[in-house]
Design a protein around this motif. Structure first.
Motif, PDB file in Angstrom:
ATOM      1  N   ARG A   6       0.620  -1.296  -0.081  1.00  0.00           N
ATOM      2  CA  ARG A   6      -0.269   0.095   0.222  1.00  0.00           C
ATOM      3  C   ARG A   6       0.488   1.144  -0.032  1.00  0.00           C
ATOM      4  O   ARG A   6       0.688   2.198  -0.799  1.00  0.00           O
ATOM      5  CB  ARG A   6      -0.479   0.248   1.409  1.00  0.00           C
ATOM      6  CG  ARG A   6      -1.849  -0.863   1.027  1.00  0.00           C
ATOM      7  CD  ARG A   6      -3.616  -0.478   1.181  1.00  0.00           C
ATOM      8  NE  ARG A   6      -4.116  -1.981   0.496  1.00  0.00           N
ATOM      9  CZ  ARG A   6      -4.530  -2.742   1.599  1.00  0.00           C
ATOM     10  NH1 ARG A   6      -4.373  -2.568   2.927  1.00  0.00           N
ATOM     11  NH2 ARG A   6      -4.982  -3.219   0.993  1.00  0.00           N
ATOM     12  N   SER A   8       3.674   1.866  -0.525  1.00  0.00           N
ATOM     13  CA  SER A   8       4.465   1.806  -2.532  1.00  0.00           C
ATOM     14  C   SER A   8       3.874   2.336  -3.030  1.00  0.00           C
ATOM     15  O   SER A   8       3.952   3.603  -4.302  1.00  0.00           O
ATOM     16  CB  SER A   8       5.109   0.341  -2.458  1.00  0.00           C
ATOM     17  OG  SER A   8       6.213   0.285  -2.120  1.00  0.00           O
ATOM     18  N   ALA A   9       2.783   2.165  -3.694  1.00  0.00           N
ATOM     19  CA  ALA A   9       1.577   2.282  -4.305  1.00  0.00           C
ATOM     20  C   ALA A   9       1.088   3.268  -3.742  1.00  0.00           C
ATOM     21  O   ALA A   9       0.466   4.603  -5.033  1.00  0.00           O
ATOM     22  CB  ALA A   9       0.655   1.167  -4.722  1.00  0.00           C
ATOM     23  N   LEU A  11       2.793   6.573  -2.780  1.00  0.00           N
ATOM     24  CA  LEU A  11       3.224   7.095  -2.946  1.00  0.00           C
ATOM     25  C   LEU A  11       3.870   7.724  -4.743  1.00  0.00           C
ATOM     26  O   LEU A  11       3.555   8.658  -5.004  1.00  0.00           O
ATOM     27  CB  LEU A  11       4.873   6.820  -2.835  1.00  0.00           C
ATOM     28  CG  LEU A  11       5.333   7.040  -1.043  1.00  0.00           C
ATOM     29  CD1 LEU A  11       7.008   6.702  -0.980  1.00  0.00           C
ATOM     30  CD2 LEU A  11       5.143   8.226  -1.607  1.00  0.00           C
ATOM     31  N   LEU A  12       3.289   6.848  -5.245  1.00  0.00           N
ATOM     32  CA  LEU A  12       2.785   7.084  -7.468  1.00  0.00           C
ATOM     33  C   LEU A  12       1.785   7.642  -6.547  1.00  0.00           C
ATOM     34  O   LEU A  12       1.518   8.497  -7.506  1.00  0.00           O
ATOM     35  CB  LEU A  12       3.023   5.369  -7.497  1.00  0.00           C
ATOM     36  CG  LEU A  12       4.476   5.024  -7.594  1.00  0.00           C
ATOM     37  CD1 LEU A  12       4.032   3.505  -8.930  1.00  0.00           C
ATOM     38  CD2 LEU A  12       5.463   5.866  -7.980  1.00  0.00           C
ATOM     39  N   ILE A  15       2.148  11.233  -6.013  1.00  0.00           N
ATOM     40  CA  ILE A  15       2.650  12.106  -7.590  1.00  0.00           C
ATOM     41  C   ILE A  15       2.108  12.331  -8.615  1.00  0.00           C
ATOM     42  O   ILE A  15       1.773  13.370  -9.058  1.00  0.00           O
ATOM     43  CB  ILE A  15       3.676  10.610  -8.092  1.00  0.00           C
ATOM     44  CG1 ILE A  15       4.319  10.658  -6.801  1.00  0.00           C
ATOM     45  CG2 ILE A  15       4.614  11.217  -9.700  1.00  0.00           C
ATOM     46  CD1 ILE A  15       6.540  10.110  -7.944  1.00  0.00           C
ATOM     47  N   LEU A  91      10.628   9.935  -3.121  1.00  0.00           N
ATOM     48  CA  LEU A  91       9.041   9.806  -4.398  1.00  0.00           C
ATOM     49  C   LEU A  91       8.134  10.753  -3.886  1.00  0.00           C
ATOM     50  O   LEU A  91       8.065  11.567  -4.456  1.00  0.00           O
ATOM     51  CB  LEU A  91       8.356   8.151  -3.799  1.00  0.00           C
ATOM     52  CG  LEU A  91       9.083   7.365  -4.876  1.00  0.00           C
ATOM     53  CD1 LEU A  91       8.627   6.614  -4.662  1.00  0.00           C
ATOM     54  CD2 LEU A  91       9.038   7.988  -6.603  1.00  0.00           C
TER      55      LEU A  91
ATOM     56  N   ILE C 570       7.714  -2.501  -6.123  1.00  0.00           N
ATOM     57  CA  ILE C 570       6.977  -1.273  -6.971  1.00  0.00           C
ATOM     58  C   ILE C 570       8.192   0.068  -6.531  1.00  0.00           C
ATOM     59  O   ILE C 570       8.665   0.155  -7.041  1.00  0.00           O
ATOM     60  CB  ILE C 570       5.871  -1.030  -6.852  1.00  0.00           C
ATOM     61  CG1 ILE C 570       5.352  -2.212  -7.158  1.00  0.00           C
ATOM     62  CG2 ILE C 570       5.487   0.371  -7.348  1.00  0.00           C
ATOM     63  CD1 ILE C 570       3.842  -1.580  -7.424  1.00  0.00           C
ATOM     64  N   THR C 571       8.244   0.814  -5.293  1.00  0.00           N
ATOM     65  CA  THR C 571       9.071   1.738  -5.097  1.00  0.00           C
ATOM     66  C   THR C 571      10.416   1.447  -5.015  1.00  0.00           C
ATOM     67  O   THR C 571      11.691   2.001  -5.046  1.00  0.00           O
ATOM     68  CB  THR C 571       8.589   2.446  -4.323  1.00  0.00           C
ATOM     69  OG1 THR C 571       8.173   1.593  -3.163  1.00  0.00           O
ATOM     70  CG2 THR C 571       7.438   3.218  -4.868  1.00  0.00           C
TER      71      THR C 571
END
Ligand code: HEM
Ligand SMILES: [Cu+2]
Ligand SMILES: [Cu+2]
Lengths: 120, 236, 839
Positions: A6, A8-9, A11-12, A15, A91, C570-571
């Motif tokens: 969660r 990780s995603a 942060l995208l 963005i 990020l 992913i990151t």
């Protein structure tokens, strides 16, 4: 494992958030402009040279600016909130700069509601 | 000058067109304006052209500097290159240009005026233009020739009976598309009486290359006479 | 096997055995990314040659006034095919090929996430392109211009098969664009070398990630538009017919909603190549890495807010034009940021010269001019003059040739040694550059002036009096110089490939991972996978290479004949699992062939028959799943460097799960455009309101809402039970039944409530919205049945639960779009009446 994913995603998503807000505002103003011309809202005068249509558009514009500014503030705190590692910081910074860029884009691309002719 | 007269003098005009100075003139040249809309657009063009010339030269110099003399170019930090070159410079140039262009656009659109301008109707069809004059008392019609009075704005309502076409008289102003089911209006003005070429600018099938028309701008009295019924004479 | 230390040569043999594509007919079964990428690139270059030949025909025709070289019918086919080929069959596939070929090498892995999908995409591209070329040779090529404006492209004005060829052929090709985009996004996010966090990724990875993301959102509107137009042509559903409530402008919005992002989709990867190559010759890493990433994000989004600048003359009010004009001006800023990042990289490096640099300078010069004319065209008053003239043709070639071809040739000269293991022996590239550079500018610079002097685009003949002769003649001469330049490049490349000097490693002293590979690269890329501890454009390939070849990295062994690579977070790029990729197979080829049969039968109007190949394609697609999966729990496996990791079958979110998510995002973009259509028509189309609207009563809709909502709940229940090692069979069956029930209810609604779709665009769009949900309930039902089969066949356990979980997002999506569709179809009549009262 799940919570990591969660984070990780998310942060995208952060963005993209600034520009997603820009996109929503852009779509909203373009639709409001078209709807208002379709239904002659520009012929309802409110006061002086301001008609209902323009009032609505300017209101939406200010709302969009406000929302973008709030998002930019939120994103600006991201890099501080996440101390975790250099990736998250990177990020977070990208999210912050994107949000500022989106705020500028909102101002520039929707600013014309202030002075351009709406229905001709 | 009529088209015919131009044709007769073609050899001369041809030679003249080879010189750079007159490279911008021509019966369909947007850079040879004959009305306010086209004139201010041409001015906008010349401003943008000079700006672009300066900017591209500047960029060429900067790239050359960075490549050939990195010692000098590295006096500025990478950060300032990006901020001043990438954000500040284009930001300033573009804001100024954008505002100027929007203000100009405001002056050109066909919004209602105190004194409503003369209305004419242009109807496109594969591959001819027919023009009607709703403001004249008699139902007059002309094919591939549009009569307008000189020196005053005229609103051209553009429609089509089949596919999309585009109405464009470069020396008088910008183009507007003729779209099925829609009525679009373009406001044009010819400063002086004369002959102005027009073309269909939107691809419309096999005859697209051969869909020109002419705009004849007359002195107001002459225009009134034509509208009163002397259309045959003007058509020649 | 794991544990045993192999010599580099032995390791190479073992891995090659597993990874190498077969020879001869077996080549059709290849799924390897290097093979697929190369195929894409070579095919694209062939199409570039064809498109270039057509360009020469155009220039020959335009060289003089009143030219009688080719007549209007043929001329229209020629320029339409030139534009279509260059945009759809050259530029986009070329990018796909480049990305497919390079990415795993730059990211330090062995392949992309969905190798079979990549192969399938290639065949779709090849067959779709072949259909277009065949039609051209048969004299029935599309002839309505590359943007196919209706009503010129409608059956009333293009009764022949020409427009169908475009709509069906290009949609077929677009399948490959979307599959490639999904594959690239997922691969970049999930399949990198361990330790390669997003901020250590080579900048090219970011460029491709952003570009592929744009394709995921940008292509669906065009696919939708093409399907609607084809439905109008084939079955008379009036989406664009003004007389029956359609509007030609709907097509323009859908087309340019795709079309503008498209040009950035073409430019960005080329810029990515520049950002990769230029630092190598500046002898320092790219400066402003973060600024470039932000610029990419900004560019990606802004490019979706520009499309109306292609429609400034259609009669849209000035305020709306101003939004798009301002956004178009704003989009130059991210581009400027990139250019200045490149300049700063040179300024702070120790620049040296070589052939790729020459092409990069050419790129900068030409592209900057194109950008400047782009800004001019973004200014509304100037656009009204220059739109649809040769000025636009000049501008678009400055950005496309400048922004794509020049960097592409730079990339070609840069990576050719990597692909073939040879460096050039002759310096033909120098004269070739000057021919191309001079030829290009001579051709297209003049066209700015031709346009301003009033010459529209897409005219095949023009009168002498117009005074365009000398400008056009100069352009045509330039065009032939340009062609000579390209021919010289072809010769040069041939010479390099055949007679170039062999070399060992890294001729450019580059510092990215692909140069740590053996050259030419083996099918498995790296004998063992690297681990990354700093930004991956500052590595030392010379020392990494031998270490990896000796098997000191991850997965430096062959196991069970599996094609293995690593999946990461992913990151952060933290190692997560071992991905076992599917082996070589003919299935993608056969599936694409079946789709081609469908396209062809549709093209020749055998509509009922076309369902047969479509069904076959669907069944073949189902067969893809037969070889994947494990029939027992496996547990973590050894991956080298004394670490272990689970197999992807046994992890929470392997690439295929992300593939489903990204595919659904593309699907949502498609659906969004579909929802936009009736709303847009209601507001602007002339022949509204419709005379009849949907009459359904409340029973069927209420039942539908219930079944649609219940299905995802049952699906979730099945997943939950399975997680507790209890049988999910009942709930899976219930899900399937519910989805079929929704399907039947939807069909009832369409058959009983909806007036005939051919009467009015309202009916047609409502029909399309409901049909969309029919399709999705069917798919969701199939996924449930698939789950049942997997449970029955023993592929599912509490640990191996992906086959069940992967369907959950689809069930949710089906329910949400179902609600939206029914809601819109039911509400629209009310909206229409209310609107009419208001007006
Ligand atoms: C290589 C040399 C090339 C030459 C000499 C060339 C020349 C031309 C010419 C003369 C036209 C027709 C202009 C008109 O009358 O409307 C044209 C149109 C076009 N070209 Fe090119 N071109 C070249 C390369 C490319 C490339 C690389 C692309 C894209 C990647 C491209 C995309 C287009 C498009 C989209 C059109 C518009 C077609 C239409 O109007 O439907 N061209 N080109
Ligand atoms: Cu035309
Ligand atoms: Cu565009």
């Amino acid at each position: 494992m799940t919570s990591d994913h969660r984070a990780s995603a998310s942060l995208l998503v952060w963005i993209c958030s600034g520009f997603l807000a820009w996109g929503a505002a852009f779509a909203a103003l373009y639709s409001a402009q078209a709807l208002g011309c379709g239904f002659d809202w520009d012929e309802i005068t409110i006061f002086g040279s301001i008609d209902a249509h323009r009032l609505l558009l300017i209101g939406l514009f200010l709302l969009a600016l406000f929302a973008s500014a709030v998002l930019a503030r939120l994103c600006a705190r991201l890099p501080h909130r996440i101390r975790a590692d250099d990736t998250a910081r990177f990020l977070g910074n990208v999210a912050k700069l994107s949000a500022w860029a989106a705020l500028a884009a909102t101002l520039v691309s929707l600013g014309p509601v202030l002075f351009t002719t709406a229905c001709y | 000058m009529t088209v015919a007269a131009r044709l007769r003098r073609r050899p001369l005009a041809y030679l003249a067109s080879l010189t750079i100075l007159s490279g911008c003139t021509g019966p369909l040249s947007a850079l040879d304006p004959a009305g306010p809309a086209a004139a201010s657009t041409a001015t906008l063009w010349w401003i943008m052209f000079s700006g672009a010339a300066v900017l591209s030269l500047l960029m060429a110099v900067l790239v050359a500097l960075a490549f050939l003399k990195p010692g000098i170019a590295s006096l500025w930090s990478a950060r300032s290159w990006i901020i001043y070159g990438g954000l500040v410079m284009p930001g300033a140039v573009l804001s100024a240009l954008l505002i100027a262009a929007l203000v100009l656009g405001e002056r050109m659109i066909a919004r209602p005026l105190e004194q409503p301008p003369l209305k004419v109707a242009a109807q496109a069809r594969q591959w001819t233009w027919s023009f009607a004059y709703p403001d004249s008392r008699r139902a007059t019609l002309s094919v591939n020739v549009l009569h307008i009075p000189a020196g005053e704005p005229v609103d051209v309502t553009v429609t089509t009976t089949d596919v999309i076409h585009s109405f464009w008289v470069p020396r008088l102003g910008g183009k507007i598309d003729a779209i099925p089911g829609h009525r679009n209006v373009v406001r044009l003005q010819a400063d002086r009486p004369g002959v102005y070429g027009g073309v269909c600018a939107e691809f419309c099938g096999a005859g697209h290359s051969a869909m020109p028309f002419t705009v004849l701008a007359h002195e107001p009295e002459e225009f009134a006479a034509i509208m009163a019924g002397a259309i045959e004479e003007a058509r020649r | 096997m794991s544990g045993r230390v192999a010599t580099p040569l032995r390791l190479h043999r073992q891995l090659n055995e597993i990874w190498a594509s077969g020879r001869g007919v077996k080549r059709l079964a290849a799924v390897n990314h290097s093979v697929i990428g190369t195929r894409f690139m070579i095919t694209a270059l062939i199409f570039f040659g064809i498109g270039g030949l057509l360009a020469m025909l155009i220039r020959a025709q335009l060289a003089t006034s009143r030219s009688a070289f080719i007549g209007p019918d043929l001329y229209n086919q020629v320029f339409t095919m030139h534009g279509t080929i260059m945009m759809f069959l050259f530029a986009i596939p070329m990018f796909e090929g480049m990305a497919i070929y390079l990415l795993p090498k730059l990211l330090g892995t062995r392949d992309l996430a969905f190798p079979r999908l990549g192969a399938f995409g290639y065949w779709c591209y090849l067959f779709g392109g072949a259909i277009l070329i065949a039609a051209m040779l048969a004299g029935a090529a599309p002839d309505s211009g590359w943007f196919m404006y209706t009503p010129l492209s409608s059956s009333a004005f293009t009764p022949g098969v020409n427009a169908d060829v475009w709509l069906l052929g290009i949609t077929f090709v677009e399948i490959s664009a979307v599959t490639a985009a999904v594959e690239l996004v997922v691969s970049i996010l999930k399949i990198r070398a361990p330790g390669m966090s997003l901020n250590r990724m080579p900048i090219f990875g970011w460029y491709v990630l952003v570009t592929a993301g744009m394709m995921v959102l940008g292509f669906p509107p065009l696919i939708l538009g093409s399907i609607l137009l084809e439905l109008e042509r084939a079955f008379d559903l009036p989406f664009f017919d003004t007389a029956r409530g359609g509007d030609a402008l709907l097509w323009q919005h859908l087309f340019w909603l795709f079309g503008h992002p498209e040009v950035y989709i073409i430019f960005l990867p080329a810029a990515g190549a520049v950002s990769t190559i230029l630092p190598v010759f500046a002898q320092r890493e790219l400066t402003g890495y973060r600024a470039v990433v932000v610029a990419l994000v900004a560019l990606a989004f802004l490019s979706f807010g520009l499309w109306v600048h292609h429609m400034f003359a259609v009669g849209i009010p000035h305020m709306a034009l101003a939004f798009f004009s301002a956004a178009s001006a704003a989009v130059t800023i991210p581009t400027a940021v990139q250019i200045f990042a490149w300049i700063a990289t040179l300024a702070h490096g120790r620049p040296r010269f070589d052939i790729p640099m020459l092409w990069i300078f050419g790129f900068l010069f030409v592209f900057i001019l194109g950008g400047l004319t782009g800004v001019m065209l973004a200014m509304v008053p100037f656009n009204w003059q220059a739109h649809d003239t040769q000025f636009v043709t000049a501008h678009l070639h400055y950005v496309l040739v400048g922004g794509f071809i020049f960097p592409l040739v730079a990339a070609l000269y840069y990576w050719l040694p990597h692909i073939r293991g040879r460096v050039p022996a002759f310096r033909l590239s120098m004269p070739a550059f000057w021919l191309v550079f001079i030829g290009f500018n001579v051709t297209f610079f003049m066209m700015h002036l031709t346009g301003l002097r009033g010459m529209p685009r897409r005219v095949g003949t023009y009168p002498v009096e117009a005074g365009w002769d000398w400008l056009n003649l100069i352009s045509s001469i330039g065009g032939f110089i340009l062609t000579m330049g390209f021919a010289l490049i072809v010769v040069d490349v041939f010479l390099q490939v055949r007679y170039g000097r062999r070399f060992r490693r890294n001729p450019w002293k580059a510092r990215t991972l692909e140069w740590a590979q053996p050259i030419p690269p083996p099918a498995y890329n790296f004998a063992s996978l690297p681990w990354i501890t700093r930004r991956a454009d500052t590595l030392e390939p010379a020392s990494i290479g031998p270490e990896l070849a000796a098997g000191h990295g991850y997965l430096g062994f062959a196991r069970n004949g599996w094609m293995e690579t690593l999946g990461v977070d992913i990151t952060s790029g933290r190692m997560e699992h071992v991905i076992v990729l599917p082996r070589q197979t003919y299935l993608p080829f056969w599936t694409a062939l079946a789709v081609a049969a469908f396209v062809l039968s549709f093209l020749f109007s055998y509509y009922w028959f076309s369902l047969l190949p479509l069904g076959i394609a669907f069944i073949l697609l189902l067969c893809w799943t037969r070889v994947t999966g494990l029939d027992r729990d496996n547990g973590p496996v050894v991956i080298g460097r004394e670490e272990i990791a689970p197999l992807h079958y046994e992890t929470h979110r392997p690439p295929s799960w992300w593939g489903m998510i990204i595919a659904l995002i593309a699907d949502a973009a498609f659906y969004g455009s579909l929802v936009f259509s009736p709303l847009f028509l209601w507001l602007t189309a002339p022949a509204w309101p419709p005379s009849q609207t949907l009459k359904s009563g409340m029973v069927v809709p209420a039942l539908l809402v219930a079944t649609l909502a219940a299905a995802p709940l049952c699906a979730r229940r099945a997943v939950a039970l399975n997680a507790k090692s209890r049988s999910p069979v009942l709930w899976l069956a219930a899900t399937a039944i519910l989805q079929f029930a929704s399907l039947i209810l939807l069909v009832i609604l369409m058959r009983t409530g909806l007036p005939a779709p051919t009467v009015h665009a309202y009916n047609a769009t409502s029909f399309a919205l409901l049909a969309y949900s029919v399709l999705h309930t069917f798919l969701a039902a199939v996924f449930s049945l698939f789950g049942l089969w997997r449970v029955w066949a023993g592929y599912v356990s509490a640990r191996r639960s992906l086959d069940l979980r992967i369907a959950t997002p689809l069930h949710d999506y089906t329910a949400i779009t179902g609600f939206a569709g029914i809601g819109l179809v039911l509400l629209l009549p009310t909206l229409i009446t209310a609107g009419e009262a208001f007006r």
